[in-house]
Scaffold this active site. Sequence first.
Site, mmCIF file in Angstrom:
data_model
loop_
_atom_site.group_PDB
_atom_site.id
_atom_site.type_symbol
_atom_site.label_atom_id
_atom_site.label_comp_id
_atom_site.label_asym_id
_atom_site.label_seq_id
_atom_site.Cartn_x
_atom_site.Cartn_y
_atom_site.Cartn_z
ATOM 1 N N PHE A 59 0.833 -1.295 0.059
ATOM 2 C CA PHE A 59 -0.038 -0.135 0.016
ATOM 3 C C PHE A 59 0.999 1.321 0.088
ATOM 4 C CE2 PHE A 59 -2.119 -3.302 2.768
ATOM 5 C CZ PHE A 59 -2.960 -3.816 1.933
ATOM 6 N N GLY B 69 -6.083 1.994 -14.913
ATOM 7 C CA GLY B 69 -5.515 1.867 -13.411
ATOM 8 C C GLY B 69 -6.580 2.201 -12.465
ATOM 9 N N GLU C 167 -5.780 2.332 -6.697
ATOM 10 C CA GLU C 167 -6.065 3.450 -5.530
ATOM 11 C C GLU C 167 -7.145 4.242 -5.606
ATOM 12 O OE1 GLU C 167 -2.231 5.084 -4.424
ATOM 13 O OE2 GLU C 167 -1.040 4.052 -6.246
ATOM 14 N N THR D 250 -10.047 -9.445 -10.497
ATOM 15 C CA THR D 250 -8.992 -8.788 -9.877
ATOM 16 C C THR D 250 -9.506 -7.189 -9.673
ATOM 17 O OG1 THR D 250 -7.780 -8.260 -11.828
ATOM 18 C CG2 THR D 250 -7.366 -10.266 -10.616
#
Length: 759
Positions: free
Chosen positions: A243, A722, A725, A654
């Site tokens: 993280f 992406g 986050e 995922t």
Amino acid sequence: MTEAAPAPKENMGAPLPRIDARLKVTGQAPYPADFAAANVAYGVLATSTIARGSITALHLDRARAVSGVLDIISAGDVGSIDKPKFGNTGASSIGPLHDTRIFHDGQIIALVVADTFEAAAEAAMLVRADYAEETPSAGFDSKGAETEAAAGKSPMFKEDVKAGDFDAAYAAAAVKIDQKYSTPTQHHNPIELFSTTAMWQGDQLTVHEPCQNVTGWKAELARQLKMDPANVRIISSYVGGAFGSKGPMTARTAIVALAARRVGRPVRCVVSRMQAFGTQTYRAETRHRIRMGADRNGRISAFGHEGWEVTSRPDPYVVGGTSATGRMYDYGSVLTHVSIVRADRNTPGYMRSPPETPYVYALESAMDEMAVALGMDPVEFRRVNEPQKEPIGGKPFSSRSLLQCYDQAAEAFGWSRREAAVGSMRDGDWLVGMGCATAIYPTSVAPCAARIRLTDDGQVRVQCGSHEIGTGVRTVAAQMAAERLAVDIGKVSVEMGDSALPPAPVSGGSISTASVCSAVLKAADAVRARLFAAAVAKGGPLAGSGNEKLDMQDGKVVAASGRSAAIAEVFKSLQVGAIEEYAEFAPRGSTGQALKKLYAGESEFHGGEQDKDSVKYAFGAEFVEVRINSYTREIRVPQIVGAFAAGRIMNTRTARSQLMGGMIWGISHALHEATEIDRRHARYVNRDLQDYLVPVNADIKKVDVILVPEVDMEVNPAGVKGLGELGNVGTAAAIASAVYHATGKRIRDLPIRVEDLLA
């Protein structure tokens, strides 16, 4: 398909199981501290008990007398190595054993090495220091803390963004808010502890350490040890949680490597969870002031965001989330300013969605407050201020599916049943509240290299120095290779987490899937090109088809006419058993030095707001229901729904896992997580998982993730934005707004706890 493996929509890959799932669940995945090293010695750290001052004497006699102690490294013993550098690769410039100065509580003052862990631990407890102690500054409002402008202090934060005449627009606004918000210090607590295992073979150094940047660490460790990087190897095949905490290298790595050289055998140092709070990075404590002005129709005319962040004395770590908040909506005018506050603390660092989590919390909380002041539905208020272009530079968004995210999440959540009046929704003894917030994360990509080997029996090996930190990047890299080479994914193996492999950027900033898949795509296409050329060449199985469009399907090269040849036939004509291609990917806009910097361990990020043609972000919308007991004020979160658009989704399983984990972490941010600090002594108090609160299963009920289709080929060749986050960016603000809706209490300082609602 199941809820855990959502059916793919447009531009989404199949929810294939992780290719390394069996290794992980059976305990066979090789984590760094599990590596079997012959004749290994054990290192244990001794750390400071003060936060500011210097060591006047270090008493080691009792520690050295412990049976089995081999060596103790302390100040004065590390002159052969250079001090660490602060930056993307280095966590801090503090060289804890290079002098006797103490910069923060928990700073390393010695490393004890012994035959057994027990002996090393006993001896470390016997290390005693005499200090010339000085009064420390713990952070905000502490005497002696130094405040300075953040812009230009870090290459990651070059300027305070602004647009238009904020002062005039704010003064003229019909409706205004001016509020302050804060977020606490938070510490990474991955289940896998931080560790270093160092071993020498002649002048060759191998280090096994959980790491998000093996290429960068190789270069930085070689610099500190004054070695040729070719003689350094970093291995981190699997990481048990990071993280951001295992992105930059700490000073410990070089110290353990030095210890291994001194004792002439491998040394393993596993840092205790308590010591990790002082020896690793963490999320910086922040404060915010937001001023916002709007007309009676809800159009924002002025947005001002000031931020303050705690950092260490030596290092100007900057969170700097105004780059995102200043571009979120159609503001009319923007004024931002970020300051850093230097205190006697260890240097903060990257923690999942580092700038966006604290800064967007403040923005989205203010958006809810303004919607209430206007008497508008919070979703409608955001819809009214949806921009056609970003407000700072006037560039278009490469894609922006935020309203689609709001529409789909609101419908799935049941937003239409929300009653606008504060405190109007109840279920028996429980007050019910609903809130929403936007999630945003910049879409970046970095140079990356990959090697692909295809054999005549259709087996594929992918090699890349990226890292499996739990995101599933091994699996999506395999999917990309399998897709382009038309083989079953069961025939694809992926090697990662080793600096001996083709270099990759840091696994952070949600860039891994985009960067790695772009490199794998390029390498796979080079293999395809060789197969196609061989297939249509004279003597090849598809000779005469050179003018036709060729593709690969089911392990065959297929011509547009329908003629086809199995891979084995093409290899036979080539008279080889394998084809191997090495590809280097550099994003559009890369400098001429981008690939050279990649091999030197430096990552060039491209995307977000940096590109000249458009700004590139992934977006999401999160909706939360809270229930608060009207008597005890205990808080429950029975439902959370998030809808997210992030370009091409390589694997819906995922992706859902990543977004769900981020949303759960967002619940932790809002209701549980804070590092408590003794302000008198600048010491962390709750340095364990008993007192550092995180959610458990009983805290998490229904979590729904919606993947919104989006196509954006401007971002990178793979079309991947992406999303690792993205999921936890808006959650805390949505919960805070829901708490207000239920109770009428506006809690602006995180975390929100029972005592805040009882006050």
